[in-house]
Scaffold this motif. Structure first.
Motif, short mmCIF file in Angstrom:
data_model
loop_
_atom_site.label_atom_id
_atom_site.label_comp_id
_atom_site.label_asym_id
_atom_site.label_seq_id
_atom_site.Cartn_x
_atom_site.Cartn_y
_atom_site.Cartn_z
N ASN A 88 21.89 13.59 22.97
CA ASN A 88 20.60 13.69 23.67
C ASN A 88 19.73 12.46 23.45
O ASN A 88 19.44 12.08 22.32
CB ASN A 88 19.84 14.92 23.17
N SER A 314 25.79 17.29 31.91
CA SER A 314 24.94 17.61 30.76
C SER A 314 25.09 19.09 30.47
O SER A 314 25.64 19.85 31.28
CB SER A 314 23.47 17.29 31.05
N THR A 315 24.59 19.52 29.33
CA THR A 315 24.66 20.94 29.00
C THR A 315 23.88 21.75 30.03
O THR A 315 24.28 22.85 30.41
CB THR A 315 24.11 21.20 27.60
N THR A 316 22.77 21.21 30.50
CA THR A 316 21.96 21.91 31.49
C THR A 316 22.68 22.03 32.83
O THR A 316 22.74 23.11 33.42
CB THR A 316 20.62 21.18 31.72
N SER A 317 23.27 20.93 33.30
CA SER A 317 23.94 20.96 34.60
C SER A 317 25.13 21.91 34.59
O SER A 317 25.39 22.60 35.57
CB SER A 317 24.38 19.55 35.01
N LEU A 319 25.48 24.66 32.73
CA LEU A 319 24.98 26.03 32.72
C LEU A 319 24.44 26.44 34.09
O LEU A 319 24.41 27.62 34.44
CB LEU A 319 23.89 26.19 31.67
N GLN A 320 24.02 25.46 34.89
CA GLN A 320 23.50 25.74 36.22
C GLN A 320 24.60 25.73 37.28
O GLN A 320 24.32 25.87 38.47
CB GLN A 320 22.43 24.70 36.59
#
Length: 337
Positions: A88, A314-317, A319-320
């Motif tokens: 990060n 990314s971890t966010t992308s 999960l989405q």
């Protein structure tokens, strides 16, 4: 003077010289088939630190300091460090830079970061914006697992297509003089996304970007695969390498036996249980600063095309439900006239 060649490539007229390199790897990498080419092999992957993230910072510091020492210059002579990692906001790199009094450009290209850093460092030299620059990257198996997959304590099973993030750091010192290997061409890649969503199959996600950049490098420069002793993609692993080899043949290019993948070469996959192979910013970094650079210095290779590949997730992308965009950057490392 126009230095652009074709659509995406720059020809570096001054041939920025790679004066010194250093590769630092973890114990697992040190047990692999390329162990003889690495400068420092850690006894344990935490390197005397309190966390995996701090350990990654420490190996990046070690790599850069040793490269400066080998180059027989002082920090005040170096105009820029170009570096990045997977964590990060470039955590490992930003914290490492506290140890140096050198202007710093932090970059993120996922696992393509080493070729990206080499290209920028060499272009700064060629443009007469700097006399000395350093390109460096790092990655760490355990810190990457914690951020992108599952903490090791959970004991999750790994898919056969999964790759093993390399614990390692590689750095290169660039200058303007001396009988050293140099950078001739820099081909900057474009983002390619073919809808792959499986984070355990990054080779498939990155392969289209590797194909596009390699193809464009040949079209821009007029070179062919046989013009290189080695064409090395960054960390596609065994699955991604095969996909790349198949796809690029549709454009009429046969990569042949001189095509390798750094992620496939760094581990003995059957013996070390690394599944599809190595990955991470440190993968192409330690293979290029170790095996490839030393091969150039020793005269085993005259031309090497390094094509570092990155999965821009990314971890966010993830999960989405987003797919995984890929990127690949190519640099030609050469000796001779």
């Amino acid at each position: 003077m126009n230095k652009r060649v074709g659509k995406q490539t720059i020809e570096l007229k001054t041939k920025p010289r790679i004066i010194a390199t250093t590769s630092v790897v973890g114990p697992k990498e040190g047990e692999g088939p390329l162990s003889m080419y690495f400068d420092k092999i850690l006894k344990d992957d935490i390197n005397g630190e309190k966390s995996f993230e701090k350990a990654e910072t420490s190996i990046l510091i070690d790599s850069i300091k040793e490269t400066i020492f080998k180059g027989n210059i002082t920090e005040d002579k170096i105009n820029y460090i170009i570096s990045g990692d997977l964590l990060n906001q470039l955590t490992a790199t930003n914290f490492a830079m506290r140890e140096f009094k050198i202007p710093f450009l932090g970059i993120y290209g996922a696992c393509s970061t080493m070729a990206q850093a080499i290209g920028i460092a060499a272009m700064l030299i060629d443009g007469n914006f700097a006399e000395y620059t350093i390109a460096a990257t790092s990655s760490h198996f355990s810190s990457a697992e914690r951020q992108f997959r599952m903490p090791l304590e959970m004991g999750s099973q790994r898919a056969p297509s999964a790759q093993w993030t390399v614990t390692g750091s590689g750095s290169m010192l660039f200058g303007t003089k001396g009988n050293f290997p140099f950078v001739k061409y820099v081909t900057t890649g474009m983002v390619k996304d073919y809808g792959v969503k499986d984070a355990n199959n990054m080779g498939a996600a990155m392969a289209p970007a590797a194909v596009d950049t390699i193809k464009q490098h040949f079209l821009d420069t007029g070179r062919k695969p046989d013009d290189y002793d080695i064409i090395a993609t960054g960390d596609l692993g065994s699955i991604g390498r095969k996909i790349t080899q198949d796809l690029i043949s549709e454009y009429g290019f046969n990569l042949g036996k001189n095509y390798i993948d750094c992620g496939e070469e760094i581990f003995d996959h059957d013996r070390q249980k690394t599944h599809s192979g190595g990955s991470g910013c440190g993968c192409s970094a330690v293979v290029s600063t170790g095996f490839l650079y030393k091969g150039l210095v020793e005269g085993k290779f005259k031309r090497v095309l390094l094509v570092s590949t990155g999965a821009l997730m990314s971890t966010t992308s993830s999960l989405q439900g987003e797919s995984i965009p890929g990127i690949a950057h190519a640099v030609s490392l050469e000796v001779g006239v």
